[in-house]
Design a protein around this motif. Structure first.
Motif, short mmCIF file in Angstrom:
data_model
loop_
_atom_site.label_atom_id
_atom_site.label_comp_id
_atom_site.label_asym_id
_atom_site.label_seq_id
_atom_site.Cartn_x
_atom_site.Cartn_y
_atom_site.Cartn_z
N PRO A 9 0.81 -1.22 0.00
CA PRO A 9 0.00 0.00 0.00
C PRO A 9 0.84 1.27 0.00
O PRO A 9 1.90 1.32 0.63
CB PRO A 9 -0.80 -0.10 1.31
CG PRO A 9 -0.10 -1.09 2.15
CD PRO A 9 0.71 -1.97 1.27
N LEU A 10 0.37 2.26 -0.73
CA LEU A 10 1.05 3.55 -0.77
C LEU A 10 0.05 4.64 -0.37
O LEU A 10 -1.06 4.70 -0.91
CB LEU A 10 1.58 3.80 -2.17
CG LEU A 10 2.30 5.14 -2.40
CD1 LEU A 10 3.53 4.93 -3.30
CD2 LEU A 10 1.39 6.19 -3.04
N ILE B 101 8.91 8.54 1.18
CA ILE B 101 9.42 9.19 -0.02
C ILE B 101 9.02 10.65 0.01
O ILE B 101 7.87 10.98 0.27
CB ILE B 101 8.85 8.54 -1.28
CG1 ILE B 101 9.27 7.07 -1.33
CG2 ILE B 101 9.31 9.28 -2.53
CD1 ILE B 101 8.51 6.28 -2.34
N LEU B 102 9.97 11.48 -0.23
CA LEU B 102 9.71 12.90 -0.23
C LEU B 102 9.69 13.41 -1.66
O LEU B 102 10.64 13.24 -2.39
CB LEU B 102 10.83 13.59 0.55
CG LEU B 102 10.58 15.02 0.96
CD1 LEU B 102 9.49 15.07 2.00
CD2 LEU B 102 11.87 15.60 1.51
N ASN B 103 8.60 13.98 -2.03
CA ASN B 103 8.47 14.47 -3.40
C ASN B 103 8.73 15.97 -3.42
O ASN B 103 7.82 16.77 -3.45
CB ASN B 103 7.07 14.15 -3.92
CG ASN B 103 6.79 14.77 -5.27
OD1 ASN B 103 7.70 14.99 -6.06
ND2 ASN B 103 5.54 15.05 -5.53
N LYS C 60 8.28 2.82 -11.17
CA LYS C 60 9.42 1.94 -11.46
C LYS C 60 10.51 2.10 -10.42
O LYS C 60 11.09 1.13 -9.97
CB LYS C 60 10.00 2.28 -12.85
CG LYS C 60 9.13 1.81 -13.98
CD LYS C 60 9.85 0.74 -14.80
CE LYS C 60 8.91 0.09 -15.80
NZ LYS C 60 8.49 1.06 -16.84
N ALA C 61 10.76 3.34 -10.04
CA ALA C 61 11.81 3.60 -9.06
C ALA C 61 11.53 2.84 -7.77
O ALA C 61 12.41 2.20 -7.20
CB ALA C 61 11.91 5.10 -8.77
N ILE C 62 10.28 2.87 -7.35
CA ILE C 62 9.92 2.20 -6.10
C ILE C 62 9.98 0.68 -6.28
O ILE C 62 10.47 -0.05 -5.41
CB ILE C 62 8.53 2.65 -5.64
CG1 ILE C 62 8.57 4.14 -5.29
CG2 ILE C 62 8.08 1.84 -4.44
CD1 ILE C 62 7.22 4.76 -5.09
N GLU C 63 9.53 0.21 -7.43
CA GLU C 63 9.58 -1.23 -7.66
C GLU C 63 11.01 -1.76 -7.71
O GLU C 63 11.33 -2.80 -7.14
CB GLU C 63 8.82 -1.58 -8.95
CG GLU C 63 7.32 -1.45 -8.74
CD GLU C 63 6.52 -1.77 -10.00
OE1 GLU C 63 5.29 -1.88 -9.86
OE2 GLU C 63 7.12 -1.91 -11.08
N ASN C 64 11.89 -1.01 -8.38
CA ASN C 64 13.30 -1.41 -8.43
C ASN C 64 13.90 -1.48 -7.03
O ASN C 64 14.64 -2.39 -6.69
CB ASN C 64 14.12 -0.42 -9.25
CG ASN C 64 13.82 -0.55 -10.72
OD1 ASN C 64 13.26 -1.56 -11.16
ND2 ASN C 64 14.14 0.48 -11.49
N ASP D 243 6.47 -2.92 3.92
CA ASP D 243 5.07 -3.20 4.24
C ASP D 243 4.20 -2.03 3.85
O ASP D 243 2.99 -2.16 3.66
CB ASP D 243 4.91 -3.45 5.74
CG ASP D 243 5.70 -4.66 6.17
OD1 ASP D 243 5.62 -5.69 5.48
OD2 ASP D 243 6.42 -4.57 7.19
N TYR D 244 4.84 -0.87 3.76
CA TYR D 244 4.02 0.33 3.55
C TYR D 244 4.88 1.44 2.97
O TYR D 244 6.05 1.56 3.32
CB TYR D 244 3.42 0.80 4.89
CG TYR D 244 2.05 1.37 4.70
CD1 TYR D 244 0.92 0.61 4.99
CD2 TYR D 244 1.88 2.65 4.18
CE1 TYR D 244 -0.34 1.13 4.77
CE2 TYR D 244 0.62 3.17 3.96
CZ TYR D 244 -0.49 2.41 4.28
OH TYR D 244 -1.73 2.91 4.05
N ILE D 245 4.30 2.25 2.11
CA ILE D 245 5.03 3.38 1.56
C ILE D 245 4.24 4.66 1.80
O ILE D 245 3.04 4.72 1.54
CB ILE D 245 5.28 3.20 0.05
CG1 ILE D 245 6.20 2.00 -0.17
CG2 ILE D 245 5.89 4.45 -0.56
CD1 ILE D 245 6.34 1.58 -1.60
#
Ligand SMILES: Nc1nc2c(ncn2[C@@H]2O[C@H](COP(=O)(O)OP(=O)(O)OP(=O)(O)O)[C@@H](O)[C@H]2O)c(=O)[nH]1
Ligand SMILES: [Zn+2]
Length: 374
Positions: A33-34, A64-66, A108-112, A121-123
């Motif tokens: 989950p994100l 993750i900081l955007n 993709k970045a997160i999946e890699n 477990d969580y993003i």
């Protein structure tokens, strides 16, 4: 799991030097989950993240900081989270603002990262205070068929109890969205923070304003964003329909405060008995999302930010759930109608220039149209 020393380290996607642990088979992994975290400048987003990361829990949470900006200026985001000691580096999205980057890039970045570091477990993704969460949400709200490792759990918006009213009422030039309003409109959970800085009257004013804009979000009041994590994570806002929230927004839709406010963005809830056909559903979607031919009584076009619904389709024993964000939609079966239970179609709509009567009429047209097929 649960061992805090074992929290994966976050690194940039093209960090080739690191040793790569064995690949985890993508198909075997449950999706992660994100949650998107928004809130106007200074509302308390970072305070909330630090609180979450310090709370005792058994989850491996990646943050993750955007941030806006590019290149080295992004390294500064490393400073956050030291006290929590739960993660070591931030993932950088190299070309700055996530919503401006190519759609796949963030995902993709997160999946890699998960392939290299093992799964989280969580993003949690913190947006900048001036971000419109709509485009970011559509990036992460992907079709199941795409086989992503992630799913969008929901959007959380933090509000500053003292300044929210001012920010929400700020007039923007014609055609420009007020980001603060958009953040409230798209929220699945609204955290009204800094309650220590306001009195009861001010708090009620903020509550009224915010619930007129978004009548279908959960709302909590906090100081320093201290909130029960169970209320915050695993909202399933995009794969469940919360009937309690629907009933609540039905019952408050004629509430008094609304009519006095000069508020272009608001929530409308509609429910009509009957069923829709695939073609009347197409028409409904077309009019509201793409064609935008529906207007308010002043002739201004409806602009939907977010919509959810439970739909009865002709000749279908299953109930269907409609989910909309921006111009993306998904209609999916969720469970069965009880035999002999009355068939209805109900929707919550959040957006600009919505008028109850107009939406009621549109829905009636669609449901009436369908009855001709039955
Ligand atoms: N009085 C009071 N101050 C708070 C509360 N929560 C957070 N703050 C303070 O408000 C300021 C801004 O909080 P942040 O968490 O940095 O806000 P933010 O949304 O991350 O801010 P930006 O990233 O700049 O948009 C900090 O000085 C916090 O300590 C609260 O409940 N009450
Ligand atoms: Zn911050």
């Amino acid at each position: 799991m649960g061992d805090e020393d074992d929290i994966p380290m976050l690194v940039g996607e093209d960090d080739e030097d690191e040793t790569i642990p064995e690949l985890v088979k993508v198909e075997d992994k449950p999706r992660v989950p994100l949650t998107i975290l928004t809130g106007y400048l200074g509302a308390g987003k970072t305070t909330l993240l630090n609180y979450i990361l310090k709370e005792q829990h058994n989850k491996k949470i990646a943050v993750i900081l955007n941030e806006f900006g590019e290149g080295s200026s992004m390294e500064k985001s490393l400073s956050i989270g030291h006290e929590g000691d739960l993660f070591e580096e931030w993932l950088e999205l190299r070309n700055g603002c996530l919503c401006c980057s190519v759609k796949d890039k963030g995902v993709k970045a997160i999946e890699n990262l998960m392939r290299k570091r093992g799964k989280f477990d969580y993003i949690l993704l913190e947006t900048t205070g001036l971000a419109d969460p709509g485009p970011i949400a559509s990036i992460f709200w992907m079709d199941r068929q795409l086989g992503s490792d992630l799913y969008l759990d929901g959007i959380i918006t933090v509000l500053d109890a003292k300044y929210a009213e001012k920010n929400l009422n700020e007039k923007k030039p014609e055609g420009v969205v007020n980001e603060a309003v958009k953040q409230v409109a798209l929220a699945d959970l609204l955290i009204i923070n800094k309650t220590d800085l306001v009195d009861e009257t001010q708090l009620k004013a903020v509550t009224d304003l915010v619930s007129t804009i978004n009548g279908s979000a959960h709302m909590v009041y906090t100081q320093r964003c201290r909130i029960d994590l169970n209320k915050l994570l695993d909202l399933h806002a995009y794969d469940k329909f919360d009937n309690d929230l629907f009933e609540r927004s039905l019952s408050t839709r004629f509430f008094d405060g609304a009519s006095h406010l000069d508020q272009r963005v608001q929530t409308v809830t509609v429910e009509v008995e009957g069923s829709m056909s695939p073609s009347s559903m197409d028409y409904f979607i077309d009019v509201l999302l793409w064609d935008r031919s529906l207007t308010n009584s002043a002739g201004e076009p409806v602009n939907i930010y977010r919509m959810k619904g439970i739909v009865s389709m002709i000749a279908e024993s299953q109930r269907f759930m409609l989910q909309v964000v921006q111009q993306l939609y998904e209609l999916e079966p969720i469970g069965y109608w009880e035999i002999d239970s009355p068939r209805t179609c109900k929707f919550v709509l959040i957006g600009e220039n919505l008028e109850q009567e107009k939406i009621d009429d549109l829905l009636r047209t669609c449901v009436t149209l369908s009855s001709e097929f039955s």
